[in-house]
Design an enzyme around this catalytic site. Structure first.
Site, short mmCIF file in Angstrom:
data_model
loop_
_atom_site.label_atom_id
_atom_site.label_comp_id
_atom_site.label_asym_id
_atom_site.label_seq_id
_atom_site.Cartn_x
_atom_site.Cartn_y
_atom_site.Cartn_z
N GLY A 65 0.84 -1.14 -0.06
CA GLY A 65 0.07 -0.05 0.15
C GLY A 65 0.76 1.16 0.14
N PHE A 66 0.23 2.23 -0.01
CA PHE A 66 0.74 3.62 0.06
C PHE A 66 1.90 3.80 1.10
CE2 PHE A 66 0.08 7.95 1.60
CZ PHE A 66 1.25 8.40 1.12
N GLY A 77 -3.66 -2.09 -2.47
CA GLY A 77 -2.38 -1.89 -2.74
C GLY A 77 -2.17 -2.37 -3.81
N LEU A 105 -0.58 -2.26 8.91
CA LEU A 105 -1.26 -1.17 8.31
C LEU A 105 -2.27 -1.66 7.41
CD1 LEU A 105 2.03 0.78 7.13
CD2 LEU A 105 0.93 0.74 9.31
N THR A 114 -12.71 -6.37 7.68
CA THR A 114 -11.29 -6.35 7.54
C THR A 114 -10.67 -5.60 8.59
OG1 THR A 114 -11.93 -5.96 5.07
CG2 THR A 114 -9.58 -5.43 6.05
N TYR A 165 -16.23 3.26 9.99
CA TYR A 165 -14.70 2.82 9.72
C TYR A 165 -14.03 3.47 11.41
CZ TYR A 165 -10.32 4.07 8.06
OH TYR A 165 -8.52 4.09 8.10
N LYS A 222 -11.95 1.05 13.82
CA LYS A 222 -10.58 1.37 14.29
C LYS A 222 -10.57 1.58 15.89
CE LYS A 222 -7.83 0.74 11.14
NZ LYS A 222 -6.64 -0.07 11.07
#
Ligand code: UDP
Length: 343
Positions: free
Chosen positions: A10-11, A36, A76, A95, A150, A154
């Site tokens: 990923g970034f 990604g 991450l 996820t 989200y 988290k």
């Protein structure tokens, strides 16, 4: 020392991989390539000490094998981007929650230290009424919009990680990223800076959502990576939560203006109602800037680039790529590469 990076293609993950390799660490990048891209790590594929493992954090056995094979874990891997969250809320929650649980369970089984990536989204609405900066001990205030799934997932990850630390002694650190930006960030998932830069370089309208008065701060990806490496090396950070960001604030309207000026673009700015951008029921955050004193005091971290310097680099990175788009699909890239044998 070998580090496992979930979301390693990923970034942020790919920049972290680069930074760790530069300090002579070995890296295993675990990624399912959902958001990604191999393009992000192509330049690392034949570097000694780097391995890519194609696999998902949803696959408990794959996670277990990957964690067992490494010494520390930077977790991450997650569902990313406000647009994706809105379109796929179930996948987002699963996820983020199951994936993190798999990582923490495996870390407990194998005695590995972990950094869990969280997000400024967990602060929820701007309880400071646009006057203050989010601090780690602030309350969390969310609304009924599906956007908040989200943040909730988290926040649960954070609590789970902290509970593993307090209940079971797992060494774990939590980093709340604030709008991280830099080369290789895809505009496909809605992030504002790569979108504005691409729009401006193509002389297309810059799409400012709402009235453009919402405020953000942007974290240079190199600074974010430096922060999490420092956090992992700091024993006193274990069991705790840290903002990772910059305190330089800007309205999204001003950001559009600066991008236009710095690219020399003839783009106009269009104001797009939130409903049109994200669908009904969307709720934006009016003011989101971190207080980074906790991180600064413990690790000596300080952001190295201003917004203008970040923009310069993002523009410099994007300009040549728009004229000659590199291949994106997996099929173009899989053949000649060496794959990890970990999974
Ligand atoms: N935004 C915008 N135009 C875009 C994409 C985003 O005006 O094309 C706004 C978005 O509504 C938010 C801010 O830019 O107020 C930052 O959006 P992003 O998705 O990058 O991150 P967020 O802070 O929402 O997590």
């Amino acid at each position: 020392m070998k580090a496992l990076i979930t979301g390693g293609a990923g970034f942020i993950g790919s920049h972290l991989a680069e930074a760790l390799l530069a300090c002579e660490r070995e890296v295993v990048a675990l990624d399912d390539l959902s958001t990604g891209s191999l393009q992000n790590i192509l330049h690392l594929m034949r570097r000694p000490g780097f391995e890519f493992a194609l696999g998902s954090i949803m696959d408990e056995e794959a996670v277990d094998r990957a964690v067992a094979a490494c010494d520390v874990v930077f977790h991450l891997g997650a569902a990313v981007g406000v647009r994706l969250v809105f379109e796929q809320p179930v996948r987002t929650i699963e996820t983020n929650v199951k994936g993190t649980q798999h990582i923490l369970d495996a870390c407990l089984r194998h005695g590995r230290k972990a950094l869990i990536a969280s997000t400024s989204e967990v602060y929820g609405k701007d309880v400071h009424n646009g006057t203050g900066r989010f601090r780690e001990d602030d309350d969390i205030t969310i609304g009924p919009s599906i956007r908040w799934c989200y943040a909730t997932s988290k926040a649960l990850d954070e609590f789970l990680a902290r509970a593993c630390w307090s209940d079971k002694g797992l060494p774990v650190v939590i980093a709340r990223f604030f709008n991280t930006v830099g080369p290789r960030q895809s505009p496909a998932y809605g992030m504002v800076m790569p979108r504005f830069v691409e729009q401006a370089l193509q002389n297309k309208p810059l799409t400012v959502y709402g009235d453009g008065s919402q405020v953000r701060s942007f974290t240079w990806v190199g600074d974010a990576v430096e922060a999490i490496i420092r956090l992992m090396e700091t024993r006193a950070a274990e069991g705790d939560v840290f903002n990772v960001g910059s305190e330089e604030a800007i309205t999204i309207g001003n950001l559009a203006e600066r991008v236009r000026r710095m690219t020399g673009s003839s783009s106009e700015t269009v104001f797009v109602p939130y409903e049109e951008a994200y669908g009904p029921g969307f709720e934006d955050i009016k003011y989101r800037v971190p207080d980074i004193n906790k991180l600064r005091k413990l690790t000596g971290y300080a952001p190295t680039l201003s917004i203008d310097e970040i923009l310069e680099r993002v523009i410099e990175y994007t300009r040549p790529r728009l004229s000659s788009r590199a291949p994106q699909g997996r099929g173009d890239l899989l053949g000649p590469l060496t794959w990890s044998s970990i999974l």
